[in-house]
Design a protein around this motif. Structure first.
Motif, PDB file in Angstrom:
ATOM      1  N   PRO A   1      -0.616   1.337 -13.690  1.00  0.00           N
ATOM      2  CA  PRO A   1      -1.126   0.429 -12.650  1.00  0.00           C
ATOM      3  C   PRO A   1      -1.173  -1.008 -13.139  1.00  0.00           C
ATOM      4  O   PRO A   1      -1.497  -1.282 -14.294  1.00  0.00           O
ATOM      5  CB  PRO A   1      -2.519   0.970 -12.365  1.00  0.00           C
ATOM      6  CG  PRO A   1      -2.900   1.735 -13.586  1.00  0.00           C
ATOM      7  CD  PRO A   1      -1.629   2.297 -14.147  1.00  0.00           C
ATOM      8  N   THR A   2      -0.840  -1.900 -12.235  1.00  0.00           N
ATOM      9  CA  THR A   2      -0.939  -3.333 -12.508  1.00  0.00           C
ATOM     10  C   THR A   2      -2.067  -3.965 -11.719  1.00  0.00           C
ATOM     11  O   THR A   2      -2.531  -5.059 -12.068  1.00  0.00           O
ATOM     12  CB  THR A   2       0.372  -4.047 -12.146  1.00  0.00           C
ATOM     13  OG1 THR A   2       0.642  -3.859 -10.743  1.00  0.00           O
ATOM     14  CG2 THR A   2       1.540  -3.511 -12.957  1.00  0.00           C
ATOM     15  N   HIS A   3      -2.492  -3.295 -10.643  1.00  0.00           N
ATOM     16  CA  HIS A   3      -3.544  -3.819  -9.774  1.00  0.00           C
ATOM     17  C   HIS A   3      -4.374  -2.667  -9.234  1.00  0.00           C
ATOM     18  O   HIS A   3      -3.977  -1.490  -9.337  1.00  0.00           O
ATOM     19  CB  HIS A   3      -2.946  -4.593  -8.580  1.00  0.00           C
ATOM     20  CG  HIS A   3      -2.201  -5.827  -8.972  1.00  0.00           C
ATOM     21  ND1 HIS A   3      -0.935  -5.791  -9.535  1.00  0.00           N
ATOM     22  CD2 HIS A   3      -2.535  -7.149  -8.871  1.00  0.00           C
ATOM     23  CE1 HIS A   3      -0.530  -7.029  -9.776  1.00  0.00           C
ATOM     24  NE2 HIS A   3      -1.474  -7.862  -9.377  1.00  0.00           N
ATOM     25  N   VAL A   4      -5.514  -3.028  -8.624  1.00  0.00           N
ATOM     26  CA  VAL A   4      -6.307  -2.062  -7.873  1.00  0.00           C
ATOM     27  C   VAL A   4      -6.569  -2.647  -6.490  1.00  0.00           C
ATOM     28  O   VAL A   4      -6.546  -3.867  -6.291  1.00  0.00           O
ATOM     29  CB  VAL A   4      -7.648  -1.721  -8.566  1.00  0.00           C
ATOM     30  CG1 VAL A   4      -7.401  -1.028  -9.887  1.00  0.00           C
ATOM     31  CG2 VAL A   4      -8.497  -2.970  -8.750  1.00  0.00           C
ATOM     32  N   VAL A   5      -6.826  -1.766  -5.547  1.00  0.00           N
ATOM     33  CA  VAL A   5      -7.121  -2.171  -4.179  1.00  0.00           C
ATOM     34  C   VAL A   5      -8.543  -2.742  -4.136  1.00  0.00           C
ATOM     35  O   VAL A   5      -9.428  -2.246  -4.837  1.00  0.00           O
ATOM     36  CB  VAL A   5      -6.984  -0.959  -3.241  1.00  0.00           C
ATOM     37  CG1 VAL A   5      -7.432  -1.299  -1.819  1.00  0.00           C
ATOM     38  CG2 VAL A   5      -5.541  -0.465  -3.241  1.00  0.00           C
TER      39      VAL A   5
ATOM     40  N   ASP B   1     -13.080  -3.068  -0.370  1.00  0.00           N
ATOM     41  CA  ASP B   1     -13.137  -2.757   1.063  1.00  0.00           C
ATOM     42  C   ASP B   1     -11.881  -2.045   1.556  1.00  0.00           C
ATOM     43  O   ASP B   1     -11.703  -1.848   2.760  1.00  0.00           O
ATOM     44  CB  ASP B   1     -13.331  -4.044   1.876  1.00  0.00           C
ATOM     45  CG  ASP B   1     -14.682  -4.692   1.621  1.00  0.00           C
ATOM     46  OD1 ASP B   1     -15.644  -3.944   1.353  1.00  0.00           O
ATOM     47  OD2 ASP B   1     -14.770  -5.925   1.684  1.00  0.00           O
ATOM     48  N   GLY B   2     -11.007  -1.636   0.632  1.00  0.00           N
ATOM     49  CA  GLY B   2      -9.755  -1.026   1.057  1.00  0.00           C
ATOM     50  C   GLY B   2      -8.740  -2.081   1.457  1.00  0.00           C
ATOM     51  O   GLY B   2      -9.022  -3.288   1.413  1.00  0.00           O
ATOM     52  N   LEU B   3      -7.543  -1.638   1.863  1.00  0.00           N
ATOM     53  CA  LEU B   3      -6.480  -2.589   2.168  1.00  0.00           C
ATOM     54  C   LEU B   3      -5.515  -1.987   3.185  1.00  0.00           C
ATOM     55  O   LEU B   3      -5.017  -0.875   2.986  1.00  0.00           O
ATOM     56  CB  LEU B   3      -5.719  -2.932   0.887  1.00  0.00           C
ATOM     57  CG  LEU B   3      -4.888  -4.215   0.854  1.00  0.00           C
ATOM     58  CD1 LEU B   3      -5.781  -5.440   1.082  1.00  0.00           C
ATOM     59  CD2 LEU B   3      -4.188  -4.341  -0.486  1.00  0.00           C
ATOM     60  N   PRO B   4      -5.243  -2.694   4.295  1.00  0.00           N
ATOM     61  CA  PRO B   4      -4.218  -2.212   5.231  1.00  0.00           C
ATOM     62  C   PRO B   4      -2.857  -2.164   4.549  1.00  0.00           C
ATOM     63  O   PRO B   4      -2.574  -2.939   3.635  1.00  0.00           O
ATOM     64  CB  PRO B   4      -4.245  -3.256   6.361  1.00  0.00           C
ATOM     65  CG  PRO B   4      -5.542  -3.975   6.203  1.00  0.00           C
ATOM     66  CD  PRO B   4      -5.866  -3.943   4.747  1.00  0.00           C
ATOM     67  N   ALA B   5      -2.006  -1.252   5.005  1.00  0.00           N
ATOM     68  CA  ALA B   5      -0.671  -1.113   4.424  1.00  0.00           C
ATOM     69  C   ALA B   5       0.350  -1.013   5.549  1.00  0.00           C
ATOM     70  O   ALA B   5       0.043  -0.602   6.672  1.00  0.00           O
ATOM     71  CB  ALA B   5      -0.606   0.117   3.523  1.00  0.00           C
TER      72      ALA B   5
ATOM     73  N   ASP C   1      -7.102   3.330  -0.078  1.00  0.00           N
ATOM     74  CA  ASP C   1      -8.515   3.504  -0.387  1.00  0.00           C
ATOM     75  C   ASP C   1      -9.006   2.416  -1.340  1.00  0.00           C
ATOM     76  O   ASP C   1      -8.232   1.861  -2.133  1.00  0.00           O
ATOM     77  CB  ASP C   1      -8.756   4.873  -1.032  1.00  0.00           C
ATOM     78  CG  ASP C   1      -8.500   6.015  -0.064  1.00  0.00           C
ATOM     79  OD1 ASP C   1      -8.621   5.791   1.156  1.00  0.00           O
ATOM     80  OD2 ASP C   1      -8.179   7.126  -0.530  1.00  0.00           O
ATOM     81  N   ALA C   2     -10.293   2.145  -1.265  1.00  0.00           N
ATOM     82  CA  ALA C   2     -10.901   1.143  -2.134  1.00  0.00           C
ATOM     83  C   ALA C   2     -10.719   1.512  -3.601  1.00  0.00           C
ATOM     84  O   ALA C   2     -10.824   2.689  -3.983  1.00  0.00           O
ATOM     85  CB  ALA C   2     -12.390   1.019  -1.812  1.00  0.00           C
ATOM     86  N   LEU C   3     -10.412   0.507  -4.423  1.00  0.00           N
ATOM     87  CA  LEU C   3     -10.291   0.634  -5.876  1.00  0.00           C
ATOM     88  C   LEU C   3      -9.182   1.583  -6.317  1.00  0.00           C
ATOM     89  O   LEU C   3      -9.182   2.062  -7.458  1.00  0.00           O
ATOM     90  CB  LEU C   3     -11.628   1.046  -6.496  1.00  0.00           C
ATOM     91  CG  LEU C   3     -12.829   0.144  -6.151  1.00  0.00           C
ATOM     92  CD1 LEU C   3     -14.088   0.668  -6.812  1.00  0.00           C
ATOM     93  CD2 LEU C   3     -12.559  -1.291  -6.551  1.00  0.00           C
ATOM     94  N   LEU C   4      -8.226   1.855  -5.428  1.00  0.00           N
ATOM     95  CA  LEU C   4      -7.100   2.721  -5.784  1.00  0.00           C
ATOM     96  C   LEU C   4      -6.162   1.987  -6.739  1.00  0.00           C
ATOM     97  O   LEU C   4      -5.726   0.874  -6.457  1.00  0.00           O
ATOM     98  CB  LEU C   4      -6.330   3.113  -4.518  1.00  0.00           C
ATOM     99  CG  LEU C   4      -5.065   3.953  -4.723  1.00  0.00           C
ATOM    100  CD1 LEU C   4      -5.453   5.364  -5.157  1.00  0.00           C
ATOM    101  CD2 LEU C   4      -4.236   3.991  -3.445  1.00  0.00           C
TER     102      LEU C   4
ATOM    103  N   LEU D   1      -4.380 -10.174  -1.892  1.00  0.00           N
ATOM    104  CA  LEU D   1      -5.694  -9.553  -1.994  1.00  0.00           C
ATOM    105  C   LEU D   1      -5.782  -8.496  -3.084  1.00  0.00           C
ATOM    106  O   LEU D   1      -6.873  -7.965  -3.340  1.00  0.00           O
ATOM    107  CB  LEU D   1      -6.069  -8.928  -0.643  1.00  0.00           C
ATOM    108  CG  LEU D   1      -6.176  -9.919   0.525  1.00  0.00           C
ATOM    109  CD1 LEU D   1      -6.464  -9.175   1.820  1.00  0.00           C
ATOM    110  CD2 LEU D   1      -7.267 -10.946   0.260  1.00  0.00           C
ATOM    111  N   LEU D   2      -4.690  -8.178  -3.726  1.00  0.00           N
ATOM    112  CA  LEU D   2      -4.724  -7.207  -4.809  1.00  0.00           C
ATOM    113  C   LEU D   2      -5.512  -7.758  -5.990  1.00  0.00           C
ATOM    114  O   LEU D   2      -5.454  -8.949  -6.297  1.00  0.00           O
ATOM    115  CB  LEU D   2      -3.307  -6.857  -5.254  1.00  0.00           C
ATOM    116  CG  LEU D   2      -2.454  -6.050  -4.271  1.00  0.00           C
ATOM    117  CD1 LEU D   2      -1.012  -5.986  -4.768  1.00  0.00           C
ATOM    118  CD2 LEU D   2      -3.027  -4.644  -4.090  1.00  0.00           C
ATOM    119  N   VAL D   3      -6.242  -6.887  -6.656  1.00  0.00           N
ATOM    120  CA  VAL D   3      -7.034  -7.280  -7.821  1.00  0.00           C
ATOM    121  C   VAL D   3      -6.266  -6.871  -9.069  1.00  0.00           C
ATOM    122  O   VAL D   3      -5.982  -5.689  -9.280  1.00  0.00           O
ATOM    123  CB  VAL D   3      -8.419  -6.605  -7.808  1.00  0.00           C
ATOM    124  CG1 VAL D   3      -9.224  -7.031  -9.021  1.00  0.00           C
ATOM    125  CG2 VAL D   3      -9.161  -6.941  -6.515  1.00  0.00           C
ATOM    126  N   ALA D   4      -5.929  -7.843  -9.910  1.00  0.00           N
ATOM    127  CA  ALA D   4      -5.119  -7.572 -11.085  1.00  0.00           C
ATOM    128  C   ALA D   4      -5.901  -6.762 -12.112  1.00  0.00           C
ATOM    129  O   ALA D   4      -7.090  -7.001 -12.347  1.00  0.00           O
ATOM    130  CB  ALA D   4      -4.625  -8.877 -11.704  1.00  0.00           C
TER     131      ALA D   4
END
Length: 208
Positions: A6-10, A13-17, A31-34, A62-65
């Motif tokens: 993984p390079t990032h986590v969601v 609050d989750g993320l639309p795809a 899902d949140a923190l995926l 909005l991705l968290v590195a």
């Protein structure tokens, strides 16, 4: 999936795809923190792959590195992370607004000229100790800064595949007969899309 790293986590609050970088083709939300692996970028869009091999497009802003190895001593932040260019732009724009206010109060501008002179100006800056929230008008997003790095805090509108427009420059001119002292000029070759009004959601008092 073999080799998944993984390079990032969601975000929490989750993320639309989406099936493709197109807002009209939504798919299941993440899902949140995926944990996800970012494999491609197209403007604001990012294509991510999950541990089970499922792939989708998301708003890459909005991705968290995932934290990487620390930078080498003396390493400078990338241009995307460096808060100084955006801070300089905000200072320049605020100075232009203050100049217009001084001319209005001194009677050198009437209300109509004041409005025309500042037409198109947008600025966002909130300070709370060492924490800063800055509005990037080019990418229509709020950024958070701890003094050394910028990270996307919130965005407005759908992601786009277009590259970000060049930053608007505040051009100061000598005052003269029939000449406005300040202009807001888009860099050559870039258009400026219409913007929604900016709302102040949580004012913070900053002692100078």
């Amino acid at each position: 999936m073999p080799g998944f790293r993984p390079t990032h986590v969601v975000p929490r609050d989750g993320l639309p795809a989406w099936e493709s970088p197109d807002p009209s083709r939504p798919t299941a939300s993440l899902d949140a923190l995926l944990p996800v692996q970012l494999v491609e970028r197209r403007g604001d869009w990012g294509q991510v792959v999950c541990a089970n091999g499922w792939s989708a497009w998301v708003d890459g802003r909005l991705l968290v590195a995932v934290p990487q190895d620390p930078p080498t001593p003396g390493g400078a932040p990338s241009r995307e992370e460096d808060p100084r260019p955006l801070l300089a732009h905000i200072e320049e724009t605020l100075a232009a607004y203050r100049s217009a206010v001084e001319d209005l109060v001194a009677g050198r501008l009437d209300a109509e000229s004041f409005h025309a002179r500042l037409d198109g100006l947008r600025i966002g800056f909130v300070a709370d100790g060492e924490s800063l929230w800055l509005y990037d008008t080019d990418r229509e997003r709020w950024l958070y800064s701890d003094g050394s790095r910028l990270t996307t805090y919130a965005t407005s509108g759908d992601p786009t595949t277009a590259p970000p427009p060049e930053r608007t420059r505040v051009v100061q001119e000598a005052e003269g007969e029939g000449q406005e002292p300040t202009r807001f000029v888009a860099e050559p070759g870039r258009g400026q899309a219409p913007h929604e009004p900016t709302r102040v959601v949580r004012p913070v008092t900053h002692d100078e």
